[in-house]
Design a protein around this motif. Structure first.
Motif, mmCIF file in Angstrom:
data_model
loop_
_atom_site.group_PDB
_atom_site.id
_atom_site.type_symbol
_atom_site.label_atom_id
_atom_site.label_comp_id
_atom_site.label_asym_id
_atom_site.label_seq_id
_atom_site.Cartn_x
_atom_site.Cartn_y
_atom_site.Cartn_z
ATOM 1 N N CYS A 44 0.848 -1.193 0.000
ATOM 2 C CA CYS A 44 0.000 0.000 0.000
ATOM 3 C C CYS A 44 0.886 1.247 0.000
ATOM 4 O O CYS A 44 1.852 1.341 0.756
ATOM 5 C CB CYS A 44 -0.902 -0.001 1.224
ATOM 6 N N CYS A 47 0.380 2.923 3.802
ATOM 7 C CA CYS A 47 0.790 2.266 5.047
ATOM 8 C C CYS A 47 1.912 1.259 4.824
ATOM 9 O O CYS A 47 2.537 0.804 5.781
ATOM 10 C CB CYS A 47 -0.393 1.614 5.736
ATOM 11 N N CYS A 84 -5.831 -2.058 -0.480
ATOM 12 C CA CYS A 84 -5.437 -2.124 0.933
ATOM 13 C C CYS A 84 -6.690 -2.240 1.792
ATOM 14 O O CYS A 84 -7.702 -1.592 1.510
ATOM 15 C CB CYS A 84 -4.648 -0.874 1.316
ATOM 16 N N HIS A 87 -6.866 1.339 3.317
ATOM 17 C CA HIS A 87 -6.889 2.529 2.454
ATOM 18 C C HIS A 87 -7.571 2.335 1.107
ATOM 19 O O HIS A 87 -7.539 3.222 0.266
ATOM 20 C CB HIS A 87 -5.465 3.054 2.264
HETATM 21 ZN ZN LIG Z 1 -2.816 0.992 3.440
#
Ligand SMILES: [Zn+2]
Length: 415
Positions: A44, A47, A84, A87
């Protein structure tokens, strides 16, 4: 390609496989095609967690990197998207650039370093980018550094102040570490909500470690500090208190000047008008002429001279500091209450109301001087930041320059 490693080394790329290097005749730029090593794939962009692939996103795209000799250079690679859990569908992380950036780490960090070491035009000309792009770069460099370093770990004594950064009453709230003189934090806004954000990012435990906070007498600062830092004493900045006295003195001067003017005393009125600086200055800094003016006032204008002495004695209070300063302030208050100058009676009332904060400043000898010095430099930066798109970019520039967040030049160790 035998020289793939050499190219990766020249570009300062780690965890990257260089596939090809070409000169783009149309654009007149060097294009280095690359892909991330397997271990860094499908993560991601925000993150960094490994997640399932989604699609090919925009396909091939380019990131500007540092020039090679005289030509501009780009890194070209696929830009797939991943899904993700936190996200959603998002561009995959790449090892050579920050998320959402159009420039590589090396380019970003070089720009950030240059901004704190060279003039605006030098940065623009050398890197061949617009000033607003520099604004975006410094914003993400600082956001990245803030996310990965804990600069609030051993915070004990902080100073809070505000600075106007644009005409039309735009302000930044500024927080400085008294022990290091470093700018810790700044955000647009001048109210309790803004200040709350700082204490939010500090967290409960570190708020509890704060022992002293210096600030001006703004009510919103006192309220937030009392609510969030239970172990902290609020010290009112002596500079601000003396400024109140200077203001009161000027009020008295204007009154006697108006009275003289209306009473037809032309020479006296003129003298009083010119006496402004003589009254303002510290006695040690007076020119001979100003000293003469002051001596004249002492002879002919008792109320104004009394006001002057009141201002000077209040200044003495903060020069003495400690128990002596507190004792002198007691005496000063007694004098001010019965001085028959309304402006100073009013001042005595304000001082009485803020007594706890003033006494704290006197006993800890803490002033906002360090904060003021950071603010002076910050004021210069507001001019340099002119042309950035957001106040966040100004804050980022300030953090680079005054907050110790400037990255080292790519490939060099921090000295
Ligand atoms: Zn993420």
């Amino acid at each position: 390609m035998r020289s793939a490693r050499l190219w990766a080394g020249l570009l300062g790329l780690a965890k990257v496989v260089v596939e090809d290097v070409e000169f783009d005749e149309v654009e007149q730029v060097l294009v280095v095609s690359a892909r991330p090593r397997k271990a860094t794939k499908r993560r991601c962009g925000r993150c960094g967690k490994r997640c399932p692939g989604y699609d090919q996103g925009e396909g091939r795209r380019r990131w500007r990197t540092l020039d090679f000799g005289q030509v501009r250079a780009f890194l070209e690679a696929d830009s797939p998207r991943v899904r993700c859990a936190e996200h959603g569908v998002i561009a995959a992380q790449v090892p050579w650039a920050r998320h959402g950036a159009g420039h590589t780490y090396a380019f970003d960090d070089t720009a950030a370093w240059l901004v704190t070491h060279c003039s605006k035009s030098a940065v623009r000309d050398l890197l061949r980018i617009a000033w607003r792009t520099v604004g975006s770069i410094v914003t993400r460099v600082v956001a990245d550094a803030e996310a990965t370093t804990d600069r609030f770990a051993n915070l004990r004594r902080i100073g809070i102040d505000e600075i106007s950064y644009k005409r039309g009453h735009k302000y930044l709230t500024v927080i400085v570490d008294h022990d290091t003189g470093v700018l810790l934090w700044a955000r647009p806004g001048r109210d309790s909500t803004t200040l709350e954000k700082f204490f939010d990012s500090l967290g409960v435990q570190r708020c509890a470690q704060i022992t002293l906070v210096s600030a001006d007498a703004a009510e919103w600062i006192a309220t937030v500090v009392a609510a969030r830092c239970q172990n902290a004493e609020l010290c009112l900045d002596p500079f601000h208190i003396v400024a109140w006295a200077t203001k009161a003195l000027d009020e008295v001067r204007r009154e006697v000047w108006n009275a003289a003017r209306k009473g037809g005393q032309k020479t006296v009125a003129k003298e009083l008008k010119n006496a402004r600086f003589a009254l303002w200055k510290n006695p040690g800094d007076l020119t001979d002429r100003q000293a003469c003016t002051l001596a004249g006032i002492a002879k002919t204008n008792a109320p104004l001279y009394r006001a002057y002495l009141l201002k000077e004695q209040l200044r003495q209070v903060f020069q003495l500091k400690g128990a002596e300063g507190i004792a002198l302030l007691d005496a000063w208050l007694k004098w001010a209450w019965r001085c028959r100058l309304p402006a100073f009676v009013k001042l005595a009332r304000s001082i009485r109301d803020h007594r706890a904060g003033i006494d704290a400043a006197l006993s800890h000898g803490l002033s906002n001087a360090r904060v003021e010095s950071v603010n002076t430099k910050l004021r210069l930066l507001t001019r340099i930041a002119f042309g950035f798109r957001s106040p966040e970019a100004l804050v980022a520039l300030a953090m680079l320059d005054l907050g110790g967040m400037c990255p080292p030049l790519p490939g060099r160790a921090i000295t």
